[in-house]
Design a protein around this motif. Structure first.
Motif, PDB file in Angstrom:
ATOM      1  N   LEU A 196       0.835  -1.197   0.000  1.00 29.99           N
ATOM      2  CA  LEU A 196       0.000   0.000   0.000  1.00 29.99           C
ATOM      3  C   LEU A 196       0.873   1.252   0.000  1.00 29.99           C
ATOM      4  O   LEU A 196       0.601   2.213  -0.735  1.00 29.99           O
ATOM      5  CB  LEU A 196      -0.924  -0.013   1.216  1.00 29.99           C
ATOM      6  CG  LEU A 196      -1.803   1.221   1.416  1.00 29.99           C
ATOM      7  CD1 LEU A 196      -2.718   1.456   0.217  1.00 29.99           C
ATOM      8  CD2 LEU A 196      -2.627   1.094   2.701  1.00 29.99           C
ATOM      9  N   HIS A 197       1.934   1.253   0.798  1.00 30.19           N
ATOM     10  CA  HIS A 197       2.842   2.400   0.811  1.00 30.19           C
ATOM     11  C   HIS A 197       3.442   2.639  -0.569  1.00 30.19           C
ATOM     12  O   HIS A 197       3.597   3.794  -1.004  1.00 30.19           O
ATOM     13  CB  HIS A 197       3.950   2.179   1.838  1.00 30.19           C
ATOM     14  CG  HIS A 197       3.479   2.225   3.254  1.00 30.19           C
ATOM     15  ND1 HIS A 197       4.308   1.979   4.321  1.00 30.19           N
ATOM     16  CD2 HIS A 197       2.255   2.492   3.785  1.00 30.19           C
ATOM     17  CE1 HIS A 197       3.625   2.087   5.448  1.00 30.19           C
ATOM     18  NE2 HIS A 197       2.371   2.385   5.142  1.00 30.19           N
ATOM     19  N   ALA A 198       3.788   1.559  -1.272  1.00 32.13           N
ATOM     20  CA  ALA A 198       4.351   1.709  -2.613  1.00 32.13           C
ATOM     21  C   ALA A 198       3.335   2.324  -3.577  1.00 32.13           C
ATOM     22  O   ALA A 198       3.702   3.135  -4.442  1.00 32.13           O
ATOM     23  CB  ALA A 198       4.829   0.353  -3.130  1.00 32.13           C
ATOM     24  N   LEU A 216      -6.232   0.535   7.202  1.00 27.37           N
ATOM     25  CA  LEU A 216      -5.964   1.059   8.539  1.00 27.37           C
ATOM     26  C   LEU A 216      -4.523   0.797   8.946  1.00 27.37           C
ATOM     27  O   LEU A 216      -3.822   1.697   9.432  1.00 27.37           O
ATOM     28  CB  LEU A 216      -6.920   0.425   9.556  1.00 27.37           C
ATOM     29  CG  LEU A 216      -8.357   0.920   9.557  1.00 27.37           C
ATOM     30  CD1 LEU A 216      -9.223   0.026  10.443  1.00 27.37           C
ATOM     31  CD2 LEU A 216      -8.433   2.365  10.030  1.00 27.37           C
ATOM     32  N   TYR A 217      -4.078  -0.441   8.757  1.00 28.33           N
ATOM     33  CA  TYR A 217      -2.719  -0.809   9.154  1.00 28.33           C
ATOM     34  C   TYR A 217      -1.690   0.064   8.428  1.00 28.33           C
ATOM     35  O   TYR A 217      -0.816   0.681   9.053  1.00 28.33           O
ATOM     36  CB  TYR A 217      -2.465  -2.288   8.845  1.00 28.33           C
ATOM     37  CG  TYR A 217      -1.034  -2.719   9.137  1.00 28.33           C
ATOM     38  CD1 TYR A 217      -0.683  -3.183  10.408  1.00 28.33           C
ATOM     39  CD2 TYR A 217      -0.046  -2.644   8.163  1.00 28.33           C
ATOM     40  CE1 TYR A 217       0.625  -3.553  10.684  1.00 28.33           C
ATOM     41  CE2 TYR A 217       1.266  -3.013   8.436  1.00 28.33           C
ATOM     42  CZ  TYR A 217       1.593  -3.471   9.691  1.00 28.33           C
ATOM     43  OH  TYR A 217       2.887  -3.821   9.967  1.00 28.33           O
ATOM     44  N   GLY A 218      -1.787   0.111   7.099  1.00 31.68           N
ATOM     45  CA  GLY A 218      -0.795   0.830   6.318  1.00 31.68           C
ATOM     46  C   GLY A 218      -0.935   2.340   6.406  1.00 31.68           C
ATOM     47  O   GLY A 218       0.067   3.061   6.489  1.00 31.68           O
ATOM     48  N   GLY A 219      -2.171   2.817   6.397  1.00 34.12           N
ATOM     49  CA  GLY A 219      -2.386   4.259   6.432  1.00 34.12           C
ATOM     50  C   GLY A 219      -1.849   4.900   7.697  1.00 34.12           C
ATOM     51  O   GLY A 219      -1.207   5.961   7.653  1.00 34.12           O
ATOM     52  N   LEU A 220      -2.084   4.266   8.833  1.00 31.47           N
ATOM     53  CA  LEU A 220      -1.642   4.834  10.105  1.00 31.47           C
ATOM     54  C   LEU A 220      -0.131   4.763  10.278  1.00 31.47           C
ATOM     55  O   LEU A 220       0.425   5.445  11.141  1.00 31.47           O
ATOM     56  CB  LEU A 220      -2.342   4.120  11.266  1.00 31.47           C
ATOM     57  CG  LEU A 220      -3.856   4.318  11.313  1.00 31.47           C
ATOM     58  CD1 LEU A 220      -4.479   3.420  12.374  1.00 31.47           C
ATOM     59  CD2 LEU A 220      -4.212   5.778  11.559  1.00 31.47           C
ATOM     60  N   ARG A 221       0.539   3.965   9.471  1.00 30.03           N
ATOM     61  CA  ARG A 221       1.991   3.821   9.543  1.00 30.03           C
ATOM     62  C   ARG A 221       2.717   4.561   8.425  1.00 30.03           C
ATOM     63  O   ARG A 221       3.936   4.498   8.366  1.00 30.03           O
ATOM     64  CB  ARG A 221       2.363   2.320   9.530  1.00 30.03           C
ATOM     65  CG  ARG A 221       1.991   1.600  10.830  1.00 30.03           C
ATOM     66  CD  ARG A 221       1.995   0.090  10.648  1.00 30.03           C
ATOM     67  NE  ARG A 221       1.770  -0.617  11.904  1.00 30.03           N
ATOM     68  CZ  ARG A 221       0.585  -0.773  12.499  1.00 30.03           C
ATOM     69  NH1 ARG A 221      -0.499  -0.249  11.934  1.00 30.03           N
ATOM     70  NH2 ARG A 221       0.475  -1.435  13.637  1.00 30.03           N
ATOM     71  N   TYR A 222       1.985   5.245   7.562  1.00 25.34           N
ATOM     72  CA  TYR A 222       2.638   5.933   6.449  1.00 25.34           C
ATOM     73  C   TYR A 222       3.342   7.191   6.956  1.00 25.34           C
ATOM     74  O   TYR A 222       2.836   7.890   7.842  1.00 25.34           O
ATOM     75  CB  TYR A 222       1.632   6.272   5.348  1.00 25.34           C
ATOM     76  CG  TYR A 222       2.308   6.716   4.075  1.00 25.34           C
ATOM     77  CD1 TYR A 222       3.085   5.826   3.345  1.00 25.34           C
ATOM     78  CD2 TYR A 222       2.210   8.033   3.636  1.00 25.34           C
ATOM     79  CE1 TYR A 222       3.744   6.229   2.194  1.00 25.34           C
ATOM     80  CE2 TYR A 222       2.857   8.442   2.479  1.00 25.34           C
ATOM     81  CZ  TYR A 222       3.626   7.531   1.767  1.00 25.34           C
ATOM     82  OH  TYR A 222       4.286   7.936   0.627  1.00 25.34           O
ATOM     83  N   ALA A 255       3.446   1.591  18.961  1.00 22.39           N
ATOM     84  CA  ALA A 255       4.891   1.630  18.691  1.00 22.39           C
ATOM     85  C   ALA A 255       5.202   1.958  17.238  1.00 22.39           C
ATOM     86  O   ALA A 255       6.269   2.525  16.952  1.00 22.39           O
ATOM     87  CB  ALA A 255       5.518   0.285  19.067  1.00 22.39           C
ATOM     88  N   GLU A 256       4.297   1.625  16.312  1.00 22.26           N
ATOM     89  CA  GLU A 256       4.606   1.728  14.884  1.00 22.26           C
ATOM     90  C   GLU A 256       3.915   2.884  14.166  1.00 22.26           C
ATOM     91  O   GLU A 256       4.296   3.223  13.040  1.00 22.26           O
ATOM     92  CB  GLU A 256       4.241   0.420  14.191  1.00 22.26           C
ATOM     93  CG  GLU A 256       5.036  -0.781  14.689  1.00 22.26           C
ATOM     94  CD  GLU A 256       4.603  -2.102  14.081  1.00 22.26           C
ATOM     95  OE1 GLU A 256       5.231  -3.119  14.391  1.00 22.26           O
ATOM     96  OE2 GLU A 256       3.636  -2.097  13.278  1.00 22.26           O
ATOM     97  N   ALA A 257       2.903   3.495  14.774  1.00 25.46           N
ATOM     98  CA  ALA A 257       2.140   4.538  14.091  1.00 25.46           C
ATOM     99  C   ALA A 257       3.030   5.717  13.737  1.00 25.46           C
ATOM    100  O   ALA A 257       3.950   6.068  14.471  1.00 25.46           O
ATOM    101  CB  ALA A 257       0.985   4.997  14.966  1.00 25.46           C
TER     102      ALA A 257
END
Length: 226
Positions: A99-101, A129-135, A157-159
């Protein structure tokens, strides 16, 4: 290399009317493909001036434990009827990177990150949700339909601080037998307790979408991308 990996397949793309000013990346649910939500784009009645381009990628095919090991398009394996148990952390993270790519590709085409929405249904919503909050850059919004927050214990820890204030819209069916509404509500509560801006809507429907929901998505996107 697996030729069904998402980076080997061209997403379904609905180009913007006129100048491309914004992008919506929308991930399908388990067993579907990128064509699944293609028909709803005209039903949202978005203003052409928004210049919204829609990207509907295809998940890779992989064996899904809960379906007897049958191979199907899936963003990650499901190993338990309780989706919060025995989570497939490696594949969830892999799909988050994918998703980030996709976001990076839109940015490379000149679209600012704050004009990009990530969205998804069911598994796809979980990955959004997982990828968006970590972008690492601020997004315009995150949309989750009939989904839940995966790997919830790792979020703090990852957000990414960049998306702490990003608007989140969660929608769920009250009669959903696949991802019970309680899972969605628990995810909403956790996100709100962590300080996220979450709007919640539920509807008298099963694991599906309805016209009222689609209309509300259109209004929400219109506000975010104006």
């Amino acid at each position: 290399m697996n030729d069904t990996a998402p980076q080997q397949e061209t997403p379904v793309i609905i180009e913007a009317v006129g100048v491309h000013r914004a992008s919506v990346i929308w991930l399908h649910g388990l067993g579907a493909d990128g064509h699944d939500f293609e028909p709803i784009v005209p039903e949202m009645n978005l203003e052409p001036a928004l210049g919204a381009r829609f990207i509907f990628p295809h998940a890779p095919k992989r064996p899904v434990t809960i379906n007897g090991g049958m191979e199907m398009r899936a963003w990650y394996d499901v190993r338990s009827p309780d989706l919060t148990q025995m989570e497939d952390a490696a594949a969830i993270a892999e799909s988050g990177r994918f998703l980030h790519a996709l976001i990076d590709t839109e940015i490379a085409q000149g679209i600012p990150s704050n004009k990009i929405v990530v969205a998804g249904f069911s598994q796809g919503g979980a990955v959004a949700l997982y990828g968006g909050l970590r972008y690492s850059q601020p997004l315009a919004g995150i949309l989750g339909l009939s989904c839940y927050l995966p790997l919830a214990d790792t979020l703090a820890a990852e957000a990414s601080p960049a998306n702490q204030e990003t608007p989140i819209l969660l929608q769920h069916g009250r009669e959903d037998p696949i991802i019970p509404m309680g899972h969605g509500q628990a995810s909403r509560d956790q996100l709100q307790e962590a300080g996220y801006d979450v709007i919640w809507h539920d509807y008298p429907m099963p694991h599906s979408v309805c016209m009222e929901e689609i209309a509300e998505i259109g209004e929400w996107l219109g506000r975010l991308l104006a």
